[in-house]
Design a protein around this motif. Structure first.
Motif, PDB file in Angstrom:
ATOM      1  N   MET A   1     -29.011  27.579 -35.589  1.00 23.13           N
ATOM      2  CA  MET A   1     -29.383  26.916 -35.790  1.00 23.13           C
ATOM      3  C   MET A   1     -30.406  26.025 -35.747  1.00 23.13           C
ATOM      4  O   MET A   1     -31.395  25.364 -36.775  1.00 23.13           O
ATOM      5  CB  MET A   1     -29.512  27.288 -37.227  1.00 23.13           C
ATOM      6  CG  MET A   1     -28.169  29.131 -37.641  1.00 23.13           C
ATOM      7  SD  MET A   1     -29.862  29.807 -38.241  1.00 23.13           S
ATOM      8  CE  MET A   1     -30.526  29.935 -39.393  1.00 23.13           C
ATOM      9  N   GLU A   2     -29.146  25.160 -35.220  1.00 25.09           N
ATOM     10  CA  GLU A   2     -30.082  23.713 -34.926  1.00 25.09           C
ATOM     11  C   GLU A   2     -31.254  22.708 -34.761  1.00 25.09           C
ATOM     12  O   GLU A   2     -31.183  22.332 -34.679  1.00 25.09           O
ATOM     13  CB  GLU A   2     -28.507  22.629 -34.765  1.00 25.09           C
ATOM     14  CG  GLU A   2     -27.620  22.744 -35.044  1.00 25.09           C
ATOM     15  CD  GLU A   2     -26.304  21.461 -35.011  1.00 25.09           C
ATOM     16  OE1 GLU A   2     -26.311  21.804 -33.507  1.00 25.09           O
ATOM     17  OE2 GLU A   2     -25.119  21.765 -34.924  1.00 25.09           O
ATOM     18  N   GLU A   3     -31.412  24.479 -33.367  1.00 21.53           N
ATOM     19  CA  GLU A   3     -32.135  23.964 -32.660  1.00 21.53           C
ATOM     20  C   GLU A   3     -32.812  24.704 -32.968  1.00 21.53           C
ATOM     21  O   GLU A   3     -34.406  23.883 -32.817  1.00 21.53           O
ATOM     22  CB  GLU A   3     -32.495  25.249 -31.487  1.00 21.53           C
ATOM     23  CG  GLU A   3     -31.211  24.744 -30.747  1.00 21.53           C
ATOM     24  CD  GLU A   3     -31.184  25.870 -28.939  1.00 21.53           C
ATOM     25  OE1 GLU A   3     -31.886  26.720 -29.860  1.00 21.53           O
ATOM     26  OE2 GLU A   3     -30.488  25.491 -28.508  1.00 21.53           O
ATOM     27  N   ARG A   4     -33.364  24.886 -34.763  1.00 21.08           N
ATOM     28  CA  ARG A   4     -34.572  25.072 -35.617  1.00 21.08           C
ATOM     29  C   ARG A   4     -34.227  24.951 -36.336  1.00 21.08           C
ATOM     30  O   ARG A   4     -35.175  24.772 -37.865  1.00 21.08           O
ATOM     31  CB  ARG A   4     -34.331  26.561 -36.156  1.00 21.08           C
ATOM     32  CG  ARG A   4     -34.514  27.661 -34.363  1.00 21.08           C
ATOM     33  CD  ARG A   4     -34.018  29.094 -34.686  1.00 21.08           C
ATOM     34  NE  ARG A   4     -34.429  30.137 -33.696  1.00 21.08           N
ATOM     35  CZ  ARG A   4     -33.803  29.864 -32.609  1.00 21.08           C
ATOM     36  NH1 ARG A   4     -33.147  28.684 -31.993  1.00 21.08           N
ATOM     37  NH2 ARG A   4     -34.162  30.605 -31.251  1.00 21.08           N
ATOM     38  N   ASN A   5     -33.655  23.204 -36.356  1.00 24.64           N
ATOM     39  CA  ASN A   5     -33.901  22.498 -37.404  1.00 24.64           C
ATOM     40  C   ASN A   5     -33.308  22.579 -39.037  1.00 24.64           C
ATOM     41  O   ASN A   5     -33.338  22.543 -40.149  1.00 24.64           O
ATOM     42  CB  ASN A   5     -35.030  21.878 -37.989  1.00 24.64           C
ATOM     43  CG  ASN A   5     -35.146  20.136 -38.197  1.00 24.64           C
ATOM     44  OD1 ASN A   5     -34.190  19.744 -37.996  1.00 24.64           O
ATOM     45  ND2 ASN A   5     -35.990  20.446 -39.503  1.00 24.64           N
ATOM     46  N   LEU A   6     -32.153  24.020 -39.135  1.00 18.83           N
ATOM     47  CA  LEU A   6     -31.691  24.626 -39.849  1.00 18.83           C
ATOM     48  C   LEU A   6     -30.500  24.714 -39.806  1.00 18.83           C
ATOM     49  O   LEU A   6     -29.531  23.797 -38.581  1.00 18.83           O
ATOM     50  CB  LEU A   6     -32.151  25.877 -40.378  1.00 18.83           C
ATOM     51  CG  LEU A   6     -33.110  26.035 -40.847  1.00 18.83           C
ATOM     52  CD1 LEU A   6     -33.230  27.272 -40.482  1.00 18.83           C
ATOM     53  CD2 LEU A   6     -33.135  25.845 -42.041  1.00 18.83           C
TER      54      LEU A   6
END
Length: 309
Positions: free
Chosen positions: A81-86
């Motif tokens: 999710m961090e890689e998708r800015n979430l």
């Protein structure tokens, strides 16, 4: 069960709550006021398929909970999710996810709820994510007195409204008064060929604004905010206390910050804001937030230990 209590607590602080009777967890994905883009929804769905049981449930505070994530897969889900800015989060004795209604697009919306929620989200949920408070601190933004987002049941609730104004000289006493007909609070009636306003019934909801074809109720009305403090809903219920006066959208973040700092300085550990207000008095809170003293002492207040009973 193979996972320990310490492990359960360690991931709870990161937004993962254990699913009853299992060693799996639901991870809360938090956005601004529950607003997701199509790409973000796709990412949530993909995360649910890769790391969870394929199910997603939206919480009452508008977070998306990905269900059934095994304990050992939590770090992978976080990275995904961090890689998708979430990001996962939304738990603990701190600022909780900011909720907001669809007042930005709703025909009854008096303020841009999503824009205001973004300001509050950046300043408090993100900017103060590491601030430990006496208890959880919920903030809700509603666009009108219809109260769909129930701002009065939040620790701080913002309600958009419009100041009602009436020019009796322009009133022609129409047999079918459109203002009277449009008022959902029945605050308008026609008496002796003149509209009469019951100020006690008027909610400043803005529905009647601009309805009079002769300009007795002007088309332009100032959009302002009411602010409730100390609302709770659960095992203990408390209707939020309405602060005196109204505030512009630009003033709202400063008021919230003052209330939050007062809460940090005056509430006991595990005491909700409403209980602290009842214990110390609404007048004490209102006096404290009427000046900038709390803001001036912000660093001191944030660095101080929490009060113990």
């Amino acid at each position: 069960m193979s996972i320990t209590k310490d492990q359960i607590l360690s991931v709870k602080s990161r937004g993962f709550l254990q699913n009853r009777g299992t060693e799996c967890f639901s991870g809360r994905v938090v956005t601004v006021g529950g607003l997701f883009t199509p790409d973000e929804l796709i990412a949530v769905a993909e995360c649910a398929q890769k790391f969870g049981n394929g199910k997603v449930i939206f919480t009452s505070r508008l977070a998306a909970e990905i269900v059934g994530i095994p304990f050992e897969k939590i770090p992978e889900a976080e990275q995904f999710m961090e890689e998708r800015n979430l990001h996962f989060g939304g738990t603990g004795a701190k600022i909780r996810p900011i909720t907001a209604c669809k007042g930005t697009t709703c025909v009854y919306g008096n303020i841009d709820t999503q824009a205001l929620a973004k300001v509050i989200y950046d300043k408090f949920y993100v900017g103060m994510r590491d601030v430990k408070l006496p208890h959880k601190f919920k903030i809700g933004v509603g666009g009108c007195p219809n109260s769909c987002m129930k701002p009065s049941l939040n620790d701080v609730g913002v309600e958009g409204c419009k100041h009602f104004s009436f020019d009796s000289e322009k009133c022609r006493g129409c047999k079918k008064c459109i203002v009277e007909k449009s008022c959902p609070s029945k605050a308008v009636s026609v008496v002796n060929n003149k509209a009469v306003i019951d100020a006690g019934k008027c909610k400043d909801c803005g529905v009647c604004v601009g309805k009079c074809p002769f300009g007795a109720v002007p088309k332009e009305a100032e959009a302002v905010c009411r602010i409730y403090v100390g609302g709770t809903w659960g095992k203990k219920q408390r209707m939020g206390t309405l602060l005196s006066g109204t505030f512009t959208e630009q003033e709202v973040p400063d008021v919230i910050e003052k209330v939050m700092l007062w809460f940090k300085e005056n509430a006991y550990t595990k005491e909700r804001l409403g209980a602290a207000v009842d214990r110390l008095g609404t007048a004490t809170l209102e006096k404290a937030i009427s000046t900038n003293d709390l803001l001036d002492r912000k660093e001191e207040i944030l660095a101080a230990p929490l009060l113990e009973r």
